[in-house]
Scaffold this motif. Structure first.
Motif, PDB file in Angstrom:
ATOM      1  N   LEU A   1       0.835  -1.198   0.000  1.00 57.06           N
ATOM      2  CA  LEU A   1       0.000   0.000   0.000  1.00 57.06           C
ATOM      3  C   LEU A   1       0.873   1.252   0.000  1.00 57.06           C
ATOM      4  O   LEU A   1       1.881   1.325   0.699  1.00 57.06           O
ATOM      5  N   THR A   2       0.465   2.235  -0.773  1.00 56.20           N
ATOM      6  CA  THR A   2       1.114   3.541  -0.739  1.00 56.20           C
ATOM      7  C   THR A   2       0.643   4.287   0.506  1.00 56.20           C
ATOM      8  O   THR A   2      -0.238   3.811   1.242  1.00 56.20           O
ATOM      9  N   ASP A   3       1.203   5.464   0.758  1.00 58.74           N
ATOM     10  CA  ASP A   3       0.738   6.268   1.894  1.00 58.74           C
ATOM     11  C   ASP A   3      -0.750   6.582   1.757  1.00 58.74           C
ATOM     12  O   ASP A   3      -1.508   6.533   2.736  1.00 58.74           O
ATOM     13  N   ALA A   4      -1.169   6.901   0.519  1.00 57.67           N
ATOM     14  CA  ALA A   4      -2.585   7.191   0.287  1.00 57.67           C
ATOM     15  C   ALA A   4      -3.430   5.948   0.541  1.00 57.67           C
ATOM     16  O   ALA A   4      -4.544   6.031   1.085  1.00 57.67           O
ATOM     17  N   GLY A   5      -2.914   4.788   0.147  1.00 56.25           N
ATOM     18  CA  GLY A   5      -3.627   3.541   0.386  1.00 56.25           C
ATOM     19  C   GLY A   5      -3.782   3.246   1.867  1.00 56.25           C
ATOM     20  O   GLY A   5      -4.847   2.800   2.322  1.00 56.25           O
ATOM     21  N   GLN A   6      -2.719   3.509   2.645  1.00 54.77           N
ATOM     22  CA  GLN A   6      -2.772   3.303   4.092  1.00 54.77           C
ATOM     23  C   GLN A   6      -3.806   4.220   4.724  1.00 54.77           C
ATOM     24  O   GLN A   6      -4.538   3.833   5.641  1.00 54.77           O
ATOM     25  N   GLN A   7      -3.895   5.452   4.246  1.00 51.74           N
ATOM     26  CA  GLN A   7      -4.847   6.416   4.799  1.00 51.74           C
ATOM     27  C   GLN A   7      -6.282   6.082   4.403  1.00 51.74           C
ATOM     28  O   GLN A   7      -7.228   6.329   5.173  1.00 51.74           O
ATOM     29  N   PHE A   8      -6.460   5.500   3.226  1.00 55.54           N
ATOM     30  CA  PHE A   8      -7.799   5.188   2.733  1.00 55.54           C
ATOM     31  C   PHE A   8      -8.355   3.897   3.341  1.00 55.54           C
ATOM     32  O   PHE A   8      -9.576   3.746   3.480  1.00 55.54           O
ATOM     33  N   LEU A   9      -7.469   2.988   3.745  1.00 52.38           N
ATOM     34  CA  LEU A   9      -7.900   1.669   4.220  1.00 52.38           C
ATOM     35  C   LEU A   9      -8.886   1.733   5.392  1.00 52.38           C
ATOM     36  O   LEU A   9      -9.898   1.023   5.364  1.00 52.38           O
ATOM     37  N   PRO A  10      -8.656   2.538   6.429  1.00 48.47           N
ATOM     38  CA  PRO A  10      -9.640   2.581   7.529  1.00 48.47           C
ATOM     39  C   PRO A  10     -11.027   3.029   7.086  1.00 48.47           C
ATOM     40  O   PRO A  10     -12.033   2.545   7.612  1.00 48.47           O
ATOM     41  N   TYR A  11     -11.091   3.931   6.110  1.00 48.13           N
ATOM     42  CA  TYR A  11     -12.387   4.390   5.607  1.00 48.13           C
ATOM     43  C   TYR A  11     -13.101   3.268   4.847  1.00 48.13           C
ATOM     44  O   TYR A  11     -14.311   3.064   4.995  1.00 48.13           O
ATOM     45  N   ALA A  12     -12.327   2.546   4.029  1.00 51.35           N
ATOM     46  CA  ALA A  12     -12.908   1.415   3.302  1.00 51.35           C
ATOM     47  C   ALA A  12     -13.405   0.351   4.276  1.00 51.35           C
ATOM     48  O   ALA A  12     -14.490  -0.227   4.099  1.00 51.35           O
ATOM     49  N   THR A  13     -12.626   0.106   5.325  1.00 51.49           N
ATOM     50  CA  THR A  13     -13.011  -0.884   6.332  1.00 51.49           C
ATOM     51  C   THR A  13     -14.308  -0.488   7.023  1.00 51.49           C
ATOM     52  O   THR A  13     -15.203  -1.315   7.223  1.00 51.49           O
ATOM     53  N   LYS A  14     -14.424   0.789   7.394  1.00 51.81           N
ATOM     54  CA  LYS A  14     -15.630   1.259   8.081  1.00 51.81           C
ATOM     55  C   LYS A  14     -16.855   1.146   7.184  1.00 51.81           C
ATOM     56  O   LYS A  14     -17.928   0.704   7.624  1.00 51.81           O
ATOM     57  N   ILE A  15     -16.704   1.510   5.934  1.00 50.94           N
ATOM     58  CA  ILE A  15     -17.836   1.423   5.004  1.00 50.94           C
ATOM     59  C   ILE A  15     -18.293  -0.023   4.850  1.00 50.94           C
ATOM     60  O   ILE A  15     -19.492  -0.323   4.892  1.00 50.94           O
TER      61      ILE A  15
END
Length: 294
Positions: free
Chosen positions: A57-71
């Motif tokens: 994961l890129t830095d952006a991917g790491q930051q986006f992952l918690p949001y994807a998980t919550k959704i």
């Protein structure tokens, strides 16, 4: 942005493999690539790098992952609330260190799969430091650790069993026939140890190793199995949980040294985040784990 894209991204982040993600989601690899590319174009950022067969994961991917998980968790919760009677389904993401994964959990996984065939178990082997952070970052639902009793404001710990430790050598090792040992006996010995972020390695460093650190050689391994095989071959002294030594001790490939390790009080524990929504599939898994392991 589609739910299937988020599910693909989340699964890919968990497996770090296009091939395994395709198998889990019943897609061809090209579909995985297409969905990730479409998601990246919509977000306007690159979410991951593909380095050979490994996904990072890129830095952006790491930051986006918690949001994807919550959704995805919200969607699963909504489905459970609105669904009618039927076979339990869903996914439970599990993390564990190598010892518990290899010697404690296989029987649990087998039983759970037999009782709940519609629930997918996704396993992530993680190091000690990564296990708790995986819960806090929403990358795992349940993790198993071998550590001192975990006391945390945000993590719930379920005690499973205490685990004793043994210091072992091959039968022909110079220390194998000693009826008793003192610290000086370990001078100039080779110690076969786990990596430094392991909980019981930390304890060892602070006790015996600290007393004789200037007079022994440390050989560090990432694999418990590698430590055992090197000990069997007579390459040094190993400190490992009894759970991982039962076969070798019973067959005489290793012998336990007469050294008191009663101060090492580590326990196998099941952890999950206190604020996480407990899905029916996760509830079922934890119930079977308690029944099987306690």
């Amino acid at each position: 942005m589609e739910i299937r894209q988020l599910k693909t991204f989340w699964t890919l982040a968990s497996t770090c493999s296009f091939h395994q993600t395709a198998e889990l989601l019943s897609y061809v690899p090209s579909t995985i690539t297409m969905q990730i590319k479409s998601l990246e174009e919509e977000l306007g950022v690159k979410l991951l790098d593909r380095l050979g067969k490994k996904v990072v994961l890129t830095d952006a991917g790491q930051q986006f992952l918690p949001y994807a998980t919550k959704i995805l968790n919200d969607v699963e919760e909504a489905k459970c609330i609105s669904s009618q009677q039927g076979e339990l389904a869903g996914t439970v993401v599990i993390g564990a260190d190598e010892v518990l994964c290899a010697y404690l959990l296989p029987a649990l996984f087998k039983r759970f799969r037999a009782e709940y065939p519609g629930v997918r178990l996704l396993f992530r082997p993680l190091s000690g430091q990564e296990l708790k952070s995986s819960l806090r970052e929403g990358q795992a639902d349940v993790v198993f650790v071998l550590d001192e009793q975990v006391v945390s404001k945000d993590l719930h710990s379920e005690f499973l069993k205490e685990e004793n430790f043994q210091m072992v050598v091959s039968p022909d090792h110079v220390l194998a026939s000693r009826p008793s040992l003192i610290v000086d006996d370990f001078h100039k010995q080779h110690f076969l140890l786990t990596e430094k972020n392991c909980s019981y390695r930390t304890y060892f460093d602070q006790s015996l190793l600290k007393k004789v650190a200037d007079a022994l050689t440390e050989l560090e391994f990432h694999s418990v199995e590698a430590i055992k095989q090197c000990a069997v071959a007579g390459l040094g002294v190993a400190l490992l949980p009894e759970l991982a030594l039962k076969k070798e001790l019973s067959e005489g490939d290793l012998v336990a040294l007469p050294w008191d390790l009663s101060e090492i009080t580590f326990t196998a524990q099941m952890l999950w985040h206190r604020e996480k929504w407990i899905s029916p599939s996760m509830t079922a898994f934890m119930q079977v784990a308690k029944s099987e392991l306690i």
